[in-house]
Design a protein around this motif. Structure first.
Motif, PDB file in Angstrom:
ATOM      1  N   UNK B 222       0.841  -1.210   0.000  1.00 17.39           N
ATOM      2  CA  UNK B 222       0.000   0.000   0.000  1.00 17.39           C
ATOM      3  C   UNK B 222       0.874   1.257   0.000  1.00 17.39           C
ATOM      4  N   UNK B 223       1.905   1.248   0.848  1.00 17.40           N
ATOM      5  CA  UNK B 223       2.775   2.423   0.934  1.00 17.40           C
ATOM      6  C   UNK B 223       3.640   2.529  -0.330  1.00 17.40           C
ATOM      7  N   UNK B 224       3.987   1.381  -0.922  1.00 21.63           N
ATOM      8  CA  UNK B 224       4.729   1.408  -2.187  1.00 21.63           C
ATOM      9  C   UNK B 224       3.887   2.043  -3.293  1.00 21.63           C
ATOM     10  N   UNK B 225       2.590   1.767  -3.293  1.00 22.61           N
ATOM     11  CA  UNK B 225       1.687   2.391  -4.267  1.00 22.61           C
ATOM     12  C   UNK B 225       1.669   3.894  -4.062  1.00 22.61           C
ATOM     13  N   UNK B 226       1.577   4.292  -2.802  1.00 19.36           N
ATOM     14  CA  UNK B 226       1.580   5.719  -2.468  1.00 19.36           C
ATOM     15  C   UNK B 226       2.860   6.411  -2.954  1.00 19.36           C
ATOM     16  N   UNK B 227       3.991   5.706  -2.848  1.00 17.14           N
ATOM     17  CA  UNK B 227       5.279   6.306  -3.230  1.00 17.14           C
ATOM     18  C   UNK B 227       5.553   6.184  -4.729  1.00 17.14           C
ATOM     19  N   UNK B 228       4.630   5.570  -5.475  1.00 13.63           N
ATOM     20  CA  UNK B 228       4.825   5.426  -6.923  1.00 13.63           C
ATOM     21  C   UNK B 228       5.765   4.299  -7.286  1.00 13.63           C
ATOM     22  N   UNK B 229       5.957   3.341  -6.367  1.00 11.02           N
ATOM     23  CA  UNK B 229       6.861   2.223  -6.627  1.00 11.02           C
ATOM     24  C   UNK B 229       6.078   1.032  -7.177  1.00 11.02           C
ATOM     25  N   UNK B 230       4.802   0.950  -6.834  1.00 11.60           N
ATOM     26  CA  UNK B 230       3.964  -0.195  -7.217  1.00 11.60           C
ATOM     27  C   UNK B 230       2.700   0.349  -7.875  1.00 11.60           C
ATOM     28  N   UNK B 231       2.369  -0.249  -8.995  1.00 10.91           N
ATOM     29  CA  UNK B 231       1.199   0.216  -9.734  1.00 10.91           C
ATOM     30  C   UNK B 231      -0.019  -0.608  -9.309  1.00 10.91           C
ATOM     31  N   UNK B 232      -0.915   0.046  -8.605  1.00 11.97           N
ATOM     32  CA  UNK B 232      -2.139  -0.627  -8.177  1.00 11.97           C
ATOM     33  C   UNK B 232      -3.251   0.425  -8.145  1.00 11.97           C
ATOM     34  N   UNK B 233      -4.040   0.475  -9.213  1.00 15.24           N
ATOM     35  CA  UNK B 233      -5.078   1.525  -9.278  1.00 15.24           C
ATOM     36  C   UNK B 233      -6.103   1.396  -8.152  1.00 15.24           C
ATOM     37  N   UNK B 234      -6.318   0.186  -7.664  1.00 15.19           N
ATOM     38  CA  UNK B 234      -7.289   0.013  -6.574  1.00 15.19           C
ATOM     39  C   UNK B 234      -6.651  -0.733  -5.408  1.00 15.19           C
TER      40      UNK B 234
END
Ligand SMILES: [Zn+2]
Lengths: 311, 326
Positions: B222-234
């Protein structure tokens, strides 16, 4: 001599843990001497036991109105199991000061020790360092008070090490004694888990000299040279004065150098040998002329360990 | 890419190597470069500073598996450091074997440290982490205490770290006062060098608690998504943690020696005066003490190792209950 039980704790499987104190003279609490805080500190225990024996035989010589407390072993549990740290949770009593009487076991022990020794004018902790090697005998202080160096010089030991306390050391007895206005000195030397009889005598005489200088014992009470009122100069070294010589390679550590030896700049102090082939992997030379303050003492050594400290 | 961060000679036919696995999608990285962005965002997951803590080992494995399985979603850099104290892990020792020193007390560079090789290890690990967008240092309590998944932070770092900590899918955030001895930890050293670092404590030493590990991994993604490291639209939702301040924790230390037998489950609500456990003397069978909660609250730390002495920590109870009915 009055023997006192200073603290007691029950254990599930062992006999009760007990801290015993030995009180000499009466009146103003002048000097507290604490030893055996870690299971590796048998040399300090030995020195403290010699002091108890001496003070018991010479109690009438103690200056009137002065009281001395000796605690030879704060930590019998670790001494008896030959472990440096507290057996159950591996904590270090000498990092738990000033202690907390409602806290963890070793915080409670530290609080009990602090309560027993905090009103003394002078404090001596016979201690050790965790280095796997051997130190010369020295008095170690943290400069918090202005007269710490002078207090430490009274032992007449060859060195006084004025050491800047790191964050961990703010939990030591020495550091907290000074916060509570006791002039405190740690005496260290030798190597953990070992006894060097010459160093034991040096430390024993050092403490007697300290008691004479501070007027707690008369000159006449102390045998021979230790009682001399002539001050023996100590060399005061600070952290920055200690030249640390690391090991450039790992292997078998071979040296004939002993703590206290005078060394020349460029002199080969040790060899590190390949443990399979016997070849010399590296020679360790002294970068400066001086005295070997610390010498690594174990059969095998890692790369980048402290081989020597030269001052 | 497996990289050696530390490579030090040991005496007999071995080297002391601290490794990291750098996971990075080259196609994505070049895309970022062409857009003129200076560098890809980076997260580092560090664990095994204490050799008796294994929860983080499993977390590292789960992260590596998920990234490899869904590699196309990786945008930045994920660095995994499973074993900062490899000899300790092998020897089942919390501290650094031989010197018996706690590595997490030798990170700050400004102080005298006991042995130069430890300084060498901690300096190299520190330098390899400085500049990351987030470092997560995973601890697993010790063998004595079981902890619910929690993040601990010094009050001085809370402003910067709290928003990130809230995404981590942990149950509990403990904001404590600055403690002098913690100045030489990895987390303090990195935070002081402007590299945000979260300390996770969860589970118990020498064991793996899979449910805690899975929950934390969800938070890390979740935090990786926030930092732009992981692509997860939902991104899946995360738990809202309880936030706890220093005065809201009751420590329960044992009044006696014996075997501690808990009467409550970990991470449950308790009433004031509720029986938390008993201390039993095995020689006689006598119950030497009954342990009761000093207040209403939630047990977030519970004794795991049964043998106790007077003073041993038995439980920590978060006592700032939101509302209490009289
Ligand atoms: Zn840990």
């Amino acid at each position: 001599m009055k023997t006192e039980l200073l603290y007691r704790l029950a254990s599930m499987s062992r006999e009760d843990y007990q801290i015993q104190g030995y009180r000499f003279g009466s009146g103003i609490p002048r000097v507290a001497i604490v030893a055996g805080m870690r299971g590796s500190e048998a040399q300090g225990l030995y020195v403290a036991a010699k002091l108890v024996q001496y003070l018991k035989e010479n109690e009438q010589a103690i200056a009137s109105g002065s009281e001395i407390l000796v605690i030879p072993s704060v930590n019998p549990y670790s001494l008896n199991t030959v472990r440096r740290l507290w057996p159950l949770d591996h904590t270090d009593i000498n990092r738990m000061f000033p202690g907390y009487a409602q806290g963890e076991t070793t915080q409670r022990i530290a609080a009990a020790v602090m309560a027993a020794v905090q009103d003394y004018e002078l404090g001596v902790n016979l201690t050790s360092t965790p280095h796997p090697g051997k130190h010369v005998v020295h008095a170690r202080i943290h400069r918090l008070g202005t007269d710490s160096v002078q207090t430490a010089e009274a032992f007449g030991l060859p060195f006084v090490h004025e050491h800047e306390a790191n964050p961990q050391e703010t939990g030591s007895l020495n550091y907290n004694w000074q916060i509570w206005n006791t002039r405190a000195v740690s005496l260290a030397g030798g190597r953990g888990f070992e006894i060097d009889e010459d160093q034991v005598l040096e430390l024993f005489h050092g403490v007697l000299r300290f008691l004479v200088v501070h007027g707690v014992l008369p000159n006449s009470a102390v045998p021979g040279e230790a009682g001399s009122s002539q001050s023996r100069p100590s060399r005061v070294v600070q952290d920055k004065d200690i030249c640390v010589v690391p090991t450039p390679r790992a292997g078998i550590f071979s040296t004939r150098c002993r703590p206290g030896d005078l060394v020349q700049a460029g002199e080969v102090l040790a060899e590190i040998l390949d443990p399979h082939l016997g070849e010399v992997r590296s020679e360790i030379c002294s970068p400066i002329a001086g005295t070997a303050f610390y010498v690594y003492r174990a059969p095998l050594v890692y790369e980048k360990m402290i081989a020597f400290m030269i001052v | 890419m497996i990289e050696d961060i530390v490579d030090l000679e040991l005496p007999v036919a071995e080297r002391l190597v601290i490794r990291r696995n750098r996971l990075q999608n080259p196609s994505q990285s070049s895309a970022i470069k062409s857009e003129g962005i200076k560098r890809p965002p980076r997260i580092a997951v560090v664990t095994g500073v204490h050799g008796d803590e294994l929860e983080g080992q499993y977390v590292c494995a789960l992260i590596a598996q998920k990234i490899q399985a869904e590699f196309g979603r990786l945008r930045g850099i994920v660095d995994i450091y499973p074993a900062v104290n490899p000899l300790g892990i092998d020897a089942i020792e919390r501290s650094i074997p031989y010197l018996e020193l706690d590595m997490n007390r030798y990170f700050a560079g400004e102080q005298e440290r006991n042995d130069s090789y430890i300084a060498h290890l901690t300096d190299l690990v520190t330098e390899s982490l400085v500049g990351a967008d987030l470092v997560i240092d995973i601890h697993a309590s010790n063998i004595y205490l079981r902890e619910i998944p929690q993040i601990r932070m010094d009050r001085n770092t809370a402003e910067r770290l709290l928003p990130l900590a809230r995404m981590m899918n942990v149950d509990f955030i403990w904001i404590h006062e600055a403690i002098t001895v913690l100045k030489s930890t990895l987390a303090h050293t990195l935070n002081a060098r402007n590299t945000p670092t979260l300390v996770v404590e969860m589970g118990v030493g020498m064991r793996i608690t899979p449910v805690f590990c899975h929950d934390l991994v969800q938070g890390i993604f979740r935090v990786m998504t926030h930092l732009g490291i992981w692509d997860d639209p939902e991104p899946p939702p995360v738990k809202t943690p309880i936030e706890c301040n220093e005065g809201e924790v009751s420590y329960i230390n044992s009044p006696a020696a014996g075997l501690f037998l808990p009467d409550v489950e970990h991470w449950i609500g308790v009433e004031q005066g509720e029986l938390l456990g008993r201390i039993v003397q095995p020689l006689t069978g006598e119950v030497v003490s009954e342990i009761r909660s000093p207040g209403a609250g939630t047990v977030f730390t519970l004794r795991e190792y049964p043998v106790v002495m007077e003073g041993s920590l038995l439980a920590r109870v978060f006592t700032a209950a939101p509302e209490r009915t009289p």
